[in-house]
Design a protein around this motif. Structure first.
Motif, PDB file in Angstrom:
ATOM      1  N   VAL A  24     -12.410  49.596 -56.114  1.00 14.65           N
ATOM      2  CA  VAL A  24     -13.199  50.619 -55.795  1.00 14.65           C
ATOM      3  C   VAL A  24     -12.262  51.667 -55.897  1.00 14.65           C
ATOM      4  O   VAL A  24     -11.337  51.950 -54.949  1.00 14.65           O
ATOM      5  N   SER A  25     -12.913  52.602 -56.326  1.00 12.08           N
ATOM      6  CA  SER A  25     -11.996  54.068 -56.506  1.00 12.08           C
ATOM      7  C   SER A  25     -13.015  55.163 -56.195  1.00 12.08           C
ATOM      8  O   SER A  25     -13.742  55.794 -56.892  1.00 12.08           O
ATOM      9  N   PRO A  26     -12.900  55.792 -54.819  1.00  7.94           N
ATOM     10  CA  PRO A  26     -13.544  56.877 -54.361  1.00  7.94           C
ATOM     11  C   PRO A  26     -12.996  58.158 -55.217  1.00  7.94           C
ATOM     12  O   PRO A  26     -11.616  58.150 -55.347  1.00  7.94           O
ATOM     13  N   TYR A  27     -13.511  59.195 -55.283  1.00  6.46           N
ATOM     14  CA  TYR A  27     -13.278  60.634 -55.964  1.00  6.46           C
ATOM     15  C   TYR A  27     -14.130  61.637 -55.458  1.00  6.46           C
ATOM     16  O   TYR A  27     -15.117  61.602 -54.886  1.00  6.46           O
ATOM     17  N   ALA A  28     -13.327  62.810 -55.588  1.00  5.14           N
ATOM     18  CA  ALA A  28     -13.815  64.184 -55.164  1.00  5.14           C
ATOM     19  C   ALA A  28     -13.597  65.072 -56.300  1.00  5.14           C
ATOM     20  O   ALA A  28     -12.289  65.050 -56.905  1.00  5.14           O
ATOM     21  N   GLY A  29     -14.279  66.106 -56.542  1.00  3.03           N
ATOM     22  CA  GLY A  29     -13.772  66.908 -57.837  1.00  3.03           C
ATOM     23  C   GLY A  29     -14.880  68.140 -57.672  1.00  3.03           C
ATOM     24  O   GLY A  29     -15.829  68.381 -56.849  1.00  3.03           O
ATOM     25  N   LEU A  30     -14.717  69.008 -58.806  1.00  2.00           N
ATOM     26  CA  LEU A  30     -15.383  70.240 -59.033  1.00  2.00           C
ATOM     27  C   LEU A  30     -15.675  70.240 -60.709  1.00  2.00           C
ATOM     28  O   LEU A  30     -15.091  69.843 -61.425  1.00  2.00           O
ATOM     29  N   GLY A  31     -16.632  71.052 -60.809  1.00  2.15           N
ATOM     30  CA  GLY A  31     -17.270  71.097 -62.108  1.00  2.15           C
ATOM     31  C   GLY A  31     -17.992  72.415 -62.401  1.00  2.15           C
ATOM     32  O   GLY A  31     -18.454  73.104 -61.540  1.00  2.15           O
TER      33      GLY A  31
END
Length: 155
Positions: A90-97
């Motif tokens: 399980v790999s949580p992530y956060a980002g912008l686009g």
């Protein structure tokens, strides 16, 4: 200009293919709308996992259906960069686009990504994400919140 553009494109494609390239698909629906019509989308995604360490990149082409008074077909493109907080199952992530959706107004957007991916197999993962977005341009500012779920196939 062409002399500069072609080597930059070759470098960018080579960098992406040198990592863990992936292709994916997803469906999404809009949860909270300001003045935008309800919509449902199908997305085709291309990207590179671990593009620079824990940083991933992807681009998406969106095809959708709009409801309400402005019913019809929707089209858009997005480019996202996100940071993965884990590399296990399980790999949580956060980002912008950034993106451009041909909604009734055809406004570009900035969006935030909060999600996670579950690796079913080393080459196949399922993901879900929440995407709050701010539309802007031509003296108009608007917002929406979208939920996406889908899968990625890694090469």
């Amino acid at each position: 200009m062409r002399r500069l553009l072609i080597p930059v494109l070759i470098f960018a494609i080579g960098e992406a293919l040198g990592q863990r390239p992936f292709v994916g698909g997803s469906t999404s629906g809009v949860l909270i709308l300001s003045n935008q019509p309800t919509r449902f989308e199908l997305n085709l995604t291309l990207g590179a996992k671990e593009f620079r360490g824990p940083v991933d990149v992807r681009g998406s082409v969106l095809f959708g259906l709009r409801g309400g008074n402005q019913g019809g077909v929707d089209f858009g493109i997005t480019a996202d960069g996100f940071y993965s907080f884990g590399s296990g199952e399980v790999s949580p992530y956060a980002g912008l686009g950034v993106g451009f959706n041909q909604l009734g107004t055809g406004l570009p957007d900035f969006h935030l990504l909060l999600g996670g991916e579950y690796m079913v197999h080393p080459r196949f993962g399922l993901y879900a994400e929440l995407m709050p977005a701010l539309l802007f341009g031509f003296g108009v500012t608007d917002y929406f919140v979208q939920f996406r779920f889908g899968s990625n196939i890694y090469f």
